[in-house]
Design an enzyme around this catalytic site. Structure first.
Site, mmCIF file in Angstrom:
data_model
loop_
_atom_site.group_PDB
_atom_site.id
_atom_site.type_symbol
_atom_site.label_atom_id
_atom_site.label_comp_id
_atom_site.label_asym_id
_atom_site.label_seq_id
_atom_site.Cartn_x
_atom_site.Cartn_y
_atom_site.Cartn_z
ATOM 1 N N ASN A 128 0.961 -1.039 0.066
ATOM 2 C CA ASN A 128 -0.108 0.404 -0.086
ATOM 3 C C ASN A 128 0.306 1.318 0.089
ATOM 4 O O ASN A 128 1.969 1.245 0.192
ATOM 5 C CB ASN A 128 -0.935 0.022 1.123
ATOM 6 C CG ASN A 128 -0.507 -0.430 2.968
ATOM 7 O OD1 ASN A 128 0.440 0.276 3.467
ATOM 8 N ND2 ASN A 128 -0.838 -0.133 3.700
ATOM 9 N N LYS B 1 1.420 3.522 2.354
ATOM 10 C CA LYS B 1 2.305 3.829 3.506
ATOM 11 C C LYS B 1 3.844 2.687 3.553
ATOM 12 O O LYS B 1 4.517 3.202 3.412
ATOM 13 C CB LYS B 1 1.809 3.104 4.409
ATOM 14 C CG LYS B 1 2.464 3.853 6.154
ATOM 15 C CD LYS B 1 1.639 3.134 7.500
ATOM 16 C CE LYS B 1 2.439 3.128 8.302
ATOM 17 N NZ LYS B 1 1.361 3.141 9.588
ATOM 18 N N GLU B 2 3.356 1.495 2.989
ATOM 19 C CA GLU B 2 4.019 0.461 3.348
ATOM 20 C C GLU B 2 5.454 0.335 1.892
ATOM 21 O O GLU B 2 7.072 1.017 1.565
ATOM 22 C CB GLU B 2 4.067 -0.803 2.359
ATOM 23 C CG GLU B 2 2.801 -1.875 4.010
ATOM 24 C CD GLU B 2 2.324 -2.280 3.676
ATOM 25 O OE1 GLU B 2 1.561 -3.313 4.003
ATOM 26 O OE2 GLU B 2 1.818 -2.755 2.187
ATOM 27 N N ASP C 186 -6.530 -7.921 2.264
ATOM 28 C CA ASP C 186 -6.026 -9.661 1.990
ATOM 29 C C ASP C 186 -7.260 -9.858 0.263
ATOM 30 O O ASP C 186 -6.404 -11.011 -0.505
ATOM 31 C CB ASP C 186 -7.161 -10.164 3.193
ATOM 32 C CG ASP C 186 -6.078 -9.778 4.210
ATOM 33 O OD1 ASP C 186 -4.734 -9.527 4.076
ATOM 34 O OD2 ASP C 186 -6.674 -10.331 5.222
#
Length: 498
Positions: free
Chosen positions: A208, A210-211, A278
């Site tokens: 995502n 942020k990652e 997921d």
């Protein structure tokens, strides 16, 4: 989107049932405790939570497997649990997933990761986590690697679900990715580590925003910033593609050769993002394994994300929902928020979603063989008692067991459901095959149960259950002389005279 593109995606979805997946990663038990907060404790200035009901579902890598199962594909799930009650409960929740084979490895030296969310009036009050975050020991690593490599011999795609709980150590990642790559099996990674080099050899990484920012070392948000960060990480790593999920901004696909694509999110009410990652991992992997190219796979994944964030908790979606959304693209009128026809599992998700928004759920049931004013009167009465009316319809087999008479039902269960779902007072329809709607009622826990006044409250199936948690039972006035049986009798009389 043109009809040819829709057809390609629909054909890809049709292949999901043939796909075999290895899902390896951190397993979580998610518990949702729903209740209410109506006062502050006299002991200290904290809210008093009154618990009504609690339910536990698979989370983390187990939720990826649940999504795979809901989409009709087959999955071998490999992960760790502790020797505890949470591990036992997680194992039980997986038994209901017919297409999932759990390969749960017990680690006596760790607790099963268990997240409990307390929800009042649709809002999260607090989340309590019980877990041990530590790398798997060499002994446990050996078991993870052995089970995973054995599973690759019969799988079409590998999903690595990293929640940074310690299952996916550097050694486990290297061994499993290498084994899959040697067999030409694509590997999709949902990463948590900021060190993307750990996933060397993977086909697709799905971080995502942020990652991605953490891995790049600088916060990124705009299209050009995302593209620059992605290209930098692709050049410095040994993986082929990045698919960045960007919440309301949609998704971005960046390939090692510089090819990129921005897919904007569809306008849709966001209710809960829990578990959406997921779902995206499952859809992306199944799309690739079904033969769709990366661009089409990302488009379908983005569409799935838009559907699932409108649902409550760690929700799933079905191939039918995906196809329905595709078919409604560019339609001349706005599609309904959900298909009116719902399976039992879809019905439970729908009820949970409605209830969490503070809306009242009503339920009534019947055969509805030949619709007449009596039916319409009861349904309109029922709708006035609730915000969302769910109607249960007896299956053909169930009707025959009710001894309605030879040749009944006149109309098939699908035909009867289609007619009822077309009524403006009806929000959702489900067909039940049991003798009574008892199981449906207990599954959705309606706020109000409605039946015709030709019954007494005590005779209404499910009345005691609904009243046990504060629900209401209402009796609708009956329109005299109106029934399907009377209509059929009069028709036979006319035919006989003729």
């Amino acid at each position: 989107m043109n009809e040819a593109s829709k057809k390609v995606l629909i054909e890809g979805i049709a292949q999901f049932g043939k796909v075999r997946v290895l899902c390896l990663g951190d397993l979580i038990l998610d518990t949702y405790n729903e209740g209410s907060v109506n006062r502050i404790s006299p002991e200290s200035p904290v809210p008093v939570f009154h618990s009504n009901r609690a339910a536990s579902v698979p989370g983390g890598g187990a939720n990826v497997a649940k999504n795979i199962s809901a989409l009709g594909a087959h999955c071998v799930l490999v992960g760790l649990v502790g020797n505890d009650s949470a591990g036992e409960l997680l194992s039980k929740t997986l038994q209901d997933l017919n297409t999932v084979i759990p390969e749960l490895i017990m680690d006596n030296n760790r607790r099963t990761t268990h997240k409990t969310r307390y929800i009042a009036q649709g809002q999260h009050v607090v989340r309590i986590d019980m877990e041990d975050i530590k790398p798997a020991t060499e002994y446990i690593e050996n078991q993870l690697i052995k089970s995973s490599i054995e599973a690759t011999s019969a799988c079409d795609v590998v999903i690595l679900s990293d929640y940074a709980k310690g299952t996916l150590t550097d050694r486990v990642l290297k061994e499993v990715i290498t084994a899959a790559k040697s067999k030409g099996i694509p590997v999709v990674v949902d990463p948590k580590s900021a060190n993307f080099a750990r996933y060397s050899g993977a086909t697709v990484l799905k971080p995502n925003l942020k990652e991605l920012s953490a891995a790049y070392g600088t916060e990124v948000k705009e299209d050009t910033e995302v593209l620059g960060a992605a290209m930098n990480l692709l050049e410095s790593g040994n993986f082929d593609n990045l698919v960045i999920t960007r919440s309301e901004m949609g998704m971005t696909l960046v390939q090692a050769d510089g090819t990129h694509l921005h897919v904007h999110s569809q306008a849709r009410e966001v209710f809960d993002v829990v578990g959406a990652g997921d779902t995206c991992a499952a859809i992306l992997a199944l799309s690739i394994a079904s033969g769709l190219n990366l661009a089409d796979s990302v488009y379908l994944t983005n569409m799935a994300a838009g559907i699932v964030v409108a649902k409550k908790g760690t929700a799933t979606l079905t191939p039918r929902e995906l196809i329905h959304s595709l078919e409604q693209l560019d339609a001349p009128r706005a599609p309904p928020s959900l298909p009116a026809f719902l399976s039992r599992k879809e019905l439970v998700d729908y009820a949970n979603q409605v209830r969490a928004k503070g809306k009242r759920i009503g339920f009534t049931n019947g055969v509805f063989d030949i619709i007449h004013p009596g039916h319409i009167s009861v349904l309109n009465f029922a709708k006035n008692e609730c915000d969302h009316l769910i109607v249960g319809i007896n299956s053909d087999r169930s009707v025959r067991n009710l001894n309605k008479g030879a040749g009944r039902p006149i109309n098939s269960q699908d035909d009867r459901a289609i007619v009822i779902s077309a009524l403006s007072c009806v929000d959702a329809v489900t067909i039940f095959d049991e003798e009574t709607p008892k199981e449906v009622i207990e599954a959705i826990c309606p706020d109000v149960l409605i039946k015709g006044a030709d019954y007494s409250v005590s005779e209404v199936v499910g009345s005691d259950f609904v009243k046990s948690y504060g629900g209401a039972v209402k009796l609708a006035p009956i329109v005299s002389g109106k029934s399907s049986s009377n209509i059929i009798t009069r028709m036979k009389s006319v035919w006989t005279k003729e």
